[in-house]
Design a protein around this motif. Structure first.
Motif, mmCIF file in Angstrom:
data_model
loop_
_atom_site.group_PDB
_atom_site.id
_atom_site.type_symbol
_atom_site.label_atom_id
_atom_site.label_comp_id
_atom_site.label_asym_id
_atom_site.label_seq_id
_atom_site.Cartn_x
_atom_site.Cartn_y
_atom_site.Cartn_z
ATOM 1 N N VAL A 63 0.987 -1.022 0.262
ATOM 2 C CA VAL A 63 -0.462 -0.309 -0.195
ATOM 3 C C VAL A 63 0.641 1.400 -0.225
ATOM 4 C CG1 VAL A 63 -2.026 1.248 1.041
ATOM 5 C CG2 VAL A 63 -1.856 -1.108 1.319
ATOM 6 N N TYR A 64 1.084 2.223 -0.987
ATOM 7 C CA TYR A 64 1.565 3.302 -1.230
ATOM 8 C C TYR A 64 0.233 4.383 -0.941
ATOM 9 C CZ TYR A 64 4.801 0.437 -3.262
ATOM 10 O OH TYR A 64 5.664 0.033 -4.132
ATOM 11 N N ILE A 65 1.092 4.729 0.117
ATOM 12 C CA ILE A 65 0.487 6.166 0.866
ATOM 13 C C ILE A 65 1.266 7.541 0.868
ATOM 14 C CG2 ILE A 65 -1.153 5.152 2.685
ATOM 15 C CD1 ILE A 65 1.131 6.522 4.771
ATOM 16 N N ASP A 66 0.114 8.524 0.429
ATOM 17 C CA ASP A 66 0.926 10.041 0.740
ATOM 18 C C ASP A 66 0.344 10.428 1.272
ATOM 19 O OD1 ASP A 66 3.631 11.747 -0.366
ATOM 20 O OD2 ASP A 66 2.427 12.408 -2.041
ATOM 21 N N LYS A 67 1.364 12.138 2.258
ATOM 22 C CA LYS A 67 0.365 12.929 2.450
ATOM 23 C C LYS A 67 1.033 14.443 2.486
ATOM 24 C CE LYS A 67 2.440 13.006 7.490
ATOM 25 N NZ LYS A 67 2.139 13.004 8.675
ATOM 26 N N VAL A 68 0.511 15.604 2.243
ATOM 27 C CA VAL A 68 1.163 16.526 2.506
ATOM 28 C C VAL A 68 2.483 16.759 3.125
ATOM 29 C CG1 VAL A 68 1.287 19.469 2.723
ATOM 30 C CG2 VAL A 68 -1.594 18.187 1.925
ATOM 31 N N GLY A 69 3.244 17.646 3.218
ATOM 32 C CA GLY A 69 4.930 17.153 3.850
ATOM 33 C C GLY A 69 5.197 16.012 4.058
ATOM 34 N N GLY A 70 4.778 15.133 3.179
ATOM 35 C CA GLY A 70 5.411 13.711 3.706
ATOM 36 C C GLY A 70 5.620 13.293 3.948
ATOM 37 N N VAL A 71 5.657 11.177 4.253
ATOM 38 C CA VAL A 71 5.201 10.734 4.527
ATOM 39 C C VAL A 71 6.572 9.608 6.039
ATOM 40 C CG1 VAL A 71 4.387 7.842 5.203
ATOM 41 C CG2 VAL A 71 4.153 9.367 3.530
ATOM 42 N N THR A 72 6.349 10.064 7.501
ATOM 43 C CA THR A 72 7.178 9.122 7.606
ATOM 44 C C THR A 72 7.262 7.804 8.274
ATOM 45 O OG1 THR A 72 6.561 9.761 9.766
ATOM 46 C CG2 THR A 72 7.656 11.444 9.460
ATOM 47 N N VAL A 73 8.016 6.719 9.008
ATOM 48 C CA VAL A 73 8.280 5.892 8.917
ATOM 49 C C VAL A 73 7.195 5.265 10.016
ATOM 50 C CG1 VAL A 73 9.520 3.659 10.448
ATOM 51 C CG2 VAL A 73 10.978 5.178 8.459
ATOM 52 N N GLU A 74 6.594 6.029 10.760
ATOM 53 C CA GLU A 74 5.367 6.826 12.153
ATOM 54 C C GLU A 74 4.565 6.100 11.095
ATOM 55 O OE1 GLU A 74 8.118 8.382 12.064
ATOM 56 O OE2 GLU A 74 9.369 7.095 14.035
ATOM 57 N N ASP A 75 3.862 7.255 10.154
ATOM 58 C CA ASP A 75 3.354 7.289 9.827
ATOM 59 C C ASP A 75 2.774 5.739 8.991
ATOM 60 O OD1 ASP A 75 2.821 9.851 9.553
ATOM 61 O OD2 ASP A 75 4.054 10.147 8.169
ATOM 62 N N CYS A 76 3.719 5.587 8.492
ATOM 63 C CA CYS A 76 3.440 3.779 7.547
ATOM 64 C C CYS A 76 3.248 2.459 8.505
ATOM 65 C CB CYS A 76 4.915 3.752 6.809
ATOM 66 S SG CYS A 76 5.547 3.975 5.875
ATOM 67 N N ALA A 77 4.200 2.696 9.558
ATOM 68 C CA ALA A 77 3.390 1.740 10.807
ATOM 69 C C ALA A 77 1.861 2.608 10.960
ATOM 70 C CB ALA A 77 4.325 1.901 12.183
ATOM 71 N N TYR A 78 1.897 3.079 11.942
ATOM 72 C CA TYR A 78 0.497 3.706 12.074
ATOM 73 C C TYR A 78 -0.829 3.167 10.950
ATOM 74 C CZ TYR A 78 -3.731 6.989 13.248
ATOM 75 O OH TYR A 78 -4.648 6.995 13.704
ATOM 76 N N LEU A 79 -0.645 4.179 10.039
ATOM 77 C CA LEU A 79 -1.433 3.512 8.994
ATOM 78 C C LEU A 79 -1.875 1.569 8.570
ATOM 79 C CD1 LEU A 79 -3.779 5.189 7.817
ATOM 80 C CD2 LEU A 79 -2.373 5.101 5.715
ATOM 81 N N SER A 80 -0.660 0.827 8.809
ATOM 82 C CA SER A 80 -0.132 -0.764 8.331
ATOM 83 C C SER A 80 -0.987 -1.075 9.433
ATOM 84 C CB SER A 80 1.105 -0.570 8.119
ATOM 85 O OG SER A 80 1.248 -2.527 8.473
ATOM 86 N N GLU A 81 -1.337 -0.599 10.329
ATOM 87 C CA GLU A 81 -1.872 -1.261 12.696
ATOM 88 C C GLU A 81 -3.176 -0.766 11.839
ATOM 89 O OE1 GLU A 81 -2.856 -0.132 16.157
ATOM 90 O OE2 GLU A 81 -0.764 0.176 15.886
ATOM 91 N N LYS A 82 -3.401 0.328 10.815
ATOM 92 C CA LYS A 82 -4.901 0.418 10.762
ATOM 93 C C LYS A 82 -5.441 -0.228 10.096
ATOM 94 C CE LYS A 82 -5.477 3.356 13.976
ATOM 95 N NZ LYS A 82 -5.890 3.751 15.704
ATOM 96 N N ILE A 83 -4.582 0.043 8.795
ATOM 97 C CA ILE A 83 -5.272 -1.042 7.416
ATOM 98 C C ILE A 83 -5.248 -3.080 7.992
ATOM 99 C CG2 ILE A 83 -4.833 -2.292 4.835
ATOM 100 C CD1 ILE A 83 -3.607 0.984 4.443
ATOM 101 N N SER A 84 -4.780 -2.857 9.117
ATOM 102 C CA SER A 84 -4.505 -4.668 8.953
ATOM 103 C C SER A 84 -5.722 -5.320 9.773
ATOM 104 C CB SER A 84 -3.281 -4.575 9.836
ATOM 105 O OG SER A 84 -3.430 -6.040 10.208
ATOM 106 N N LYS A 85 -5.934 -4.352 10.025
ATOM 107 C CA LYS A 85 -7.150 -4.372 11.622
ATOM 108 C C LYS A 85 -8.789 -4.483 10.171
ATOM 109 C CE LYS A 85 -5.672 -2.573 15.821
ATOM 110 N NZ LYS A 85 -5.834 -1.418 16.467
#
Length: 156
Positions: free
Chosen positions: A44-66
């Motif tokens: 899953v490739y994501i983006d946001k204003v200001g760029g994506v951090t490793v923490e963003d990826c981990a956070y969203l990974s948890e939400k998507i996984s659930k």
């Protein structure tokens, strides 16, 4: 037939993942589901204003996984990877080109325009159905539906 089944599966995954991304103010850039040497991978490739951090990826990974665990659209084991599309990201949609206005891109076409299938230039203008590149002192307008591949050119 096989391609149609894949497209329906892709659509189903997108219908699950995209609302989660939007809920947390991320843009779903792309989904990729493929078999690799170590097994099946859903990227899953994501983006946001200001760029994506490793923490963003981990956070969203948890939400998507659930949500994937609840809806269970994939009938076998797989690895979920959430990441940014990278600096040299592909441009696929109108808004991708708009976001990178003024930046340099490399575009490959499905069919020739002005006798060429490859163009390199700066994104000058984007409208509903085309992107205009500035190449040196000239301009070329390319219909979005004729673009096979468009990639940002990273300059350091």
């Amino acid at each position: 037939m096989k391609n149609q089944i894949y497209m329906e599966f892709y659509k189903k995954l997108k219908e699950i993942v995209e609302p989660i991304c939007e809920k947390y103010s991320y843009e779903l850039v792309d989904l990729e589901y493929r078999r690799e040497p170590h097994g099946w991978v859903l990227r899953v490739y994501i983006d946001k204003v200001g760029g994506v951090t490793v923490e963003d990826c981990a956070y969203l990974s948890e939400k998507i996984s659930k949500e994937l665990d609840i809806k269970d659209p994939i009938p076998h084991s797989y690895i979920l990877e959430v990441s940014s599309p990278g600096l040299d990201r592909p441009l696929k949609r109108k808004r991708d080109f708009e976001r990178h206005m003024g930046e340099k891109v490399n575009i490959t076409l499905l069919e020739e325009i002005e006798g060429k299938k490859k163009f390199e230039g700066k994104i000058f203008k984007v409208d509903e159905s085309s992107v205009t590149l500035k190449i040196d002192d000239s301009f070329v307008t390319i219909p979005l539906e004729k673009i096979k591949k468009a990639m940002l050119i990273v300059e350091f």
